[in-house]
Design a protein around this motif. Sequence first.
Motif, PDB file in Angstrom:
ATOM      1  N   LYS A  72       0.799  -1.243  -0.046  1.00  0.00           N
ATOM      2  CA  LYS A  72       0.050   0.078  -0.020  1.00  0.00           C
ATOM      3  C   LYS A  72       0.925   1.276   0.053  1.00  0.00           C
ATOM      4  CE  LYS A  72      -3.615   2.421   2.575  1.00  0.00           C
ATOM      5  NZ  LYS A  72      -4.437   2.203   3.746  1.00  0.00           N
ATOM      6  N   THR A  88     -15.398   3.834  -2.038  1.00  0.00           N
ATOM      7  CA  THR A  88     -15.163   3.903  -0.685  1.00  0.00           C
ATOM      8  C   THR A  88     -15.382   5.317  -0.101  1.00  0.00           C
ATOM      9  OG1 THR A  88     -12.748   4.738  -1.208  1.00  0.00           O
ATOM     10  CG2 THR A  88     -12.947   2.308  -0.950  1.00  0.00           C
ATOM     11  N   LEU A 139      -7.118  -5.064  -1.651  1.00  0.00           N
ATOM     12  CA  LEU A 139      -7.713  -5.095  -0.286  1.00  0.00           C
ATOM     13  C   LEU A 139      -8.153  -3.791   0.364  1.00  0.00           C
ATOM     14  CD1 LEU A 139      -4.943  -7.510   1.099  1.00  0.00           C
ATOM     15  CD2 LEU A 139      -7.325  -7.892   1.135  1.00  0.00           C
ATOM     16  N   ASP A 140      -7.637  -2.631  -0.138  1.00  0.00           N
ATOM     17  CA  ASP A 140      -8.201  -1.262   0.290  1.00  0.00           C
ATOM     18  C   ASP A 140      -9.395  -0.638  -0.364  1.00  0.00           C
ATOM     19  OD1 ASP A 140      -6.825  -0.686  -1.819  1.00  0.00           O
ATOM     20  OD2 ASP A 140      -5.601   0.773  -1.107  1.00  0.00           O
ATOM     21  N   SER A 141     -10.054  -1.636  -1.124  1.00  0.00           N
ATOM     22  CA  SER A 141     -11.079  -1.141  -2.066  1.00  0.00           C
ATOM     23  C   SER A 141     -12.398  -1.058  -1.042  1.00  0.00           C
ATOM     24  CB  SER A 141     -11.102  -1.935  -3.382  1.00  0.00           C
ATOM     25  OG  SER A 141     -10.139  -1.998  -3.997  1.00  0.00           O
ATOM     26  N   VAL A 159     -15.127  -2.404   1.989  1.00  0.00           N
ATOM     27  CA  VAL A 159     -15.594  -3.582   2.398  1.00  0.00           C
ATOM     28  C   VAL A 159     -15.967  -4.534   1.372  1.00  0.00           C
ATOM     29  CG1 VAL A 159     -18.219  -2.809   2.297  1.00  0.00           C
ATOM     30  CG2 VAL A 159     -17.647  -4.438   4.036  1.00  0.00           C
ATOM     31  N   ASN A 186     -12.417  -6.034   0.955  1.00  0.00           N
ATOM     32  CA  ASN A 186     -11.855  -6.729   2.041  1.00  0.00           C
ATOM     33  C   ASN A 186     -12.758  -8.264   2.081  1.00  0.00           C
ATOM     34  OD1 ASN A 186     -12.108  -3.781   4.192  1.00  0.00           O
ATOM     35  ND2 ASN A 186     -10.450  -4.634   2.656  1.00  0.00           N
ATOM     36  N   THR A 187     -14.029  -8.187   1.875  1.00  0.00           N
ATOM     37  CA  THR A 187     -14.630  -9.514   2.251  1.00  0.00           C
ATOM     38  C   THR A 187     -14.251 -10.212   0.931  1.00  0.00           C
ATOM     39  OG1 THR A 187     -16.666  -8.410   1.086  1.00  0.00           O
ATOM     40  CG2 THR A 187     -16.846  -8.356   3.432  1.00  0.00           C
ATOM     41  N   TYR A 219     -11.479 -10.780  -0.789  1.00  0.00           N
ATOM     42  CA  TYR A 219     -10.180 -11.291  -0.620  1.00  0.00           C
ATOM     43  C   TYR A 219     -10.148 -12.241   0.661  1.00  0.00           C
ATOM     44  CZ  TYR A 219      -8.176  -8.613  -4.588  1.00  0.00           C
ATOM     45  OH  TYR A 219      -7.996  -8.282  -5.841  1.00  0.00           O
ATOM     46  N   LEU A 220     -10.613 -11.755   1.730  1.00  0.00           N
ATOM     47  CA  LEU A 220     -10.570 -12.539   2.749  1.00  0.00           C
ATOM     48  C   LEU A 220     -11.288 -14.037   2.641  1.00  0.00           C
ATOM     49  CD1 LEU A 220     -11.385 -10.134   5.624  1.00  0.00           C
ATOM     50  CD2 LEU A 220      -9.312 -11.563   5.445  1.00  0.00           C
TER      51      LEU A 220
END
Length: 293
Positions: free
Chosen positions: A40, A145, A222-224, A226, A229-230, A232-233
């Motif tokens: 990042k 975001t 990953l910083d895009s 929620v 985040n969900t 890639y997790l």
Amino acid sequence: MAAQQHEKYYVPASSPWPIVGAVALGLIAFGAGHTVIESKNQVDGWGTTVLFTGLAILVVMLFGWFRDQINESMSGLYSNQLSASYRQGMSWFIFSEVMFFAAFFGALFYARVIAVEWLGGASNNAMTNEVLWPHFEAMWPLTETPGGTTTQAMGWMGLPLYNTIILIVSSFTCHFAHVGLEKGNRTQLKVWLGITIVLGCIFLYLQGAEYVHAYQDLGLKLDSGVYGNTFYLLTGFHGMHVTLGTLMLIVMFFRVMKGHFTHDNHFAFQATSWYWHFVDVVWVCLFIFVYIL
């Protein structure tokens, strides 16, 4: 009256592999976190080195622990009582994995059904909506975001659909291999097990290609927000489980090639088959709730 005979219960010696595995997982978590931070901030660091060191130690731990288990089993140290313990242990392990993914699916559903609607002004919440995120539109996937960064959603056609077909087919090939083992058909066992391993490797390769496409072409990171985040997790943790399942299948393949397992004594293979079917079911749920809906 003869005294009742009790079956001996084998208690294995102390093993170094649990602590080695704990160190590996710690390095993976630490290295992954720093890799994301360095990526990042666009700086060079040692996060990636720590990450891959942890992964290498984890692979060594898995094969070392498998080796000890195989040696114990082939030495005739196991009993029916211990076999029942292994079945219970594997069942509880898979149940814990179900709960693991249930937590992430729960987070996804909370974000989609509650948080996004709440930010959009649902439940007479218009004032909070204007304060926290003016002009916010309640929609999913949430491709913007609060900072104004926009991305594109990953569609279900293409690579995700191909991977879904691959994993569903791999469940059938794994089952055919299991049937071959139960029938004593070693050729069927080897062929279908080998095909299952190849399909697992293809899945992992295509998932890597999907991530490259998401980062470079869609701007999905990953910083895009929620959604990123969900995405890639859930898919990333599933990819880790497919990797583990593929390694387990490879170990089973080598054991089969050495003549291990019989139709009435093959729980290691059966447990691996359970695990593989589990990761297939999880992916189908991911495909529906992450990609399609």
